[in-house]
Design a protein around this motif. Sequence first.
Motif, PDB file in Angstrom:
ATOM      1  N   LEU A  54       0.854  -1.183   0.000  1.00 44.49           N
ATOM      2  CA  LEU A  54       0.000   0.000   0.000  1.00 44.49           C
ATOM      3  C   LEU A  54       0.891   1.234   0.000  1.00 44.49           C
ATOM      4  O   LEU A  54       1.856   1.322   0.761  1.00 44.49           O
ATOM      5  CB  LEU A  54      -0.920   0.002   1.213  1.00 44.49           C
ATOM      6  CG  LEU A  54      -1.794  -1.236   1.402  1.00 44.49           C
ATOM      7  CD1 LEU A  54      -2.685  -1.080   2.619  1.00 44.49           C
ATOM      8  CD2 LEU A  54      -2.596  -1.546   0.173  1.00 44.49           C
ATOM      9  N   GLU A  85      -2.944   0.485  -4.150  1.00 43.06           N
ATOM     10  CA  GLU A  85      -2.729  -0.905  -3.780  1.00 43.06           C
ATOM     11  C   GLU A  85      -1.956  -1.573  -4.909  1.00 43.06           C
ATOM     12  O   GLU A  85      -2.366  -1.519  -6.069  1.00 43.06           O
ATOM     13  CB  GLU A  85      -4.070  -1.608  -3.595  1.00 43.06           C
ATOM     14  CG  GLU A  85      -3.911  -3.048  -3.214  1.00 43.06           C
ATOM     15  CD  GLU A  85      -5.240  -3.721  -2.951  1.00 43.06           C
ATOM     16  OE1 GLU A  85      -5.429  -4.840  -3.471  1.00 43.06           O
ATOM     17  OE2 GLU A  85      -6.071  -3.142  -2.248  1.00 43.06           O
ATOM     18  N   LEU A 123      -6.681   2.812  -3.249  1.00 40.98           N
ATOM     19  CA  LEU A 123      -7.178   2.138  -2.056  1.00 40.98           C
ATOM     20  C   LEU A 123      -8.690   2.290  -1.945  1.00 40.98           C
ATOM     21  O   LEU A 123      -9.372   1.391  -1.477  1.00 40.98           O
ATOM     22  CB  LEU A 123      -6.490   2.665  -0.801  1.00 40.98           C
ATOM     23  CG  LEU A 123      -5.032   2.265  -0.652  1.00 40.98           C
ATOM     24  CD1 LEU A 123      -4.408   2.956   0.545  1.00 40.98           C
ATOM     25  CD2 LEU A 123      -4.897   0.763  -0.525  1.00 40.98           C
TER      26      LEU A 123
END
Length: 110
Positions: A45, A78, A104
């Motif tokens: 992330l 991501e 995300l």
Amino acid sequence: MAHSEIHLELLLGKQVLDSTGKPVGRLEEVRAEREGDEWIVRRYLIGVPALLERLSTWTIGLAILHSLGARNLHGGYEVPWEQMDLADPQKPRLRCTLEELKTLEQSNSQ
């Protein structure tokens, strides 16, 4: 299959570039799953929201940032493990372009 180990604490906070050299953000969080005696990284992330998530302050942190005038925060990114090139852990790089990544927000809404 070749196994390799990288100390995650050395990756956190590193600037990540995409395959064209465009800055994506800082690597702030890792998602892993346990398989037997090992932990296997599944996703990385990237971005400020990922940092807030790592610190477990997403909701509170976002509210504070908005109250301070931060309105255009992107959702962070991501990155599937296979899209991250860690051949040089000091300079992590994507194997894809920024435009190919899920934010995300997209990932959390599915």
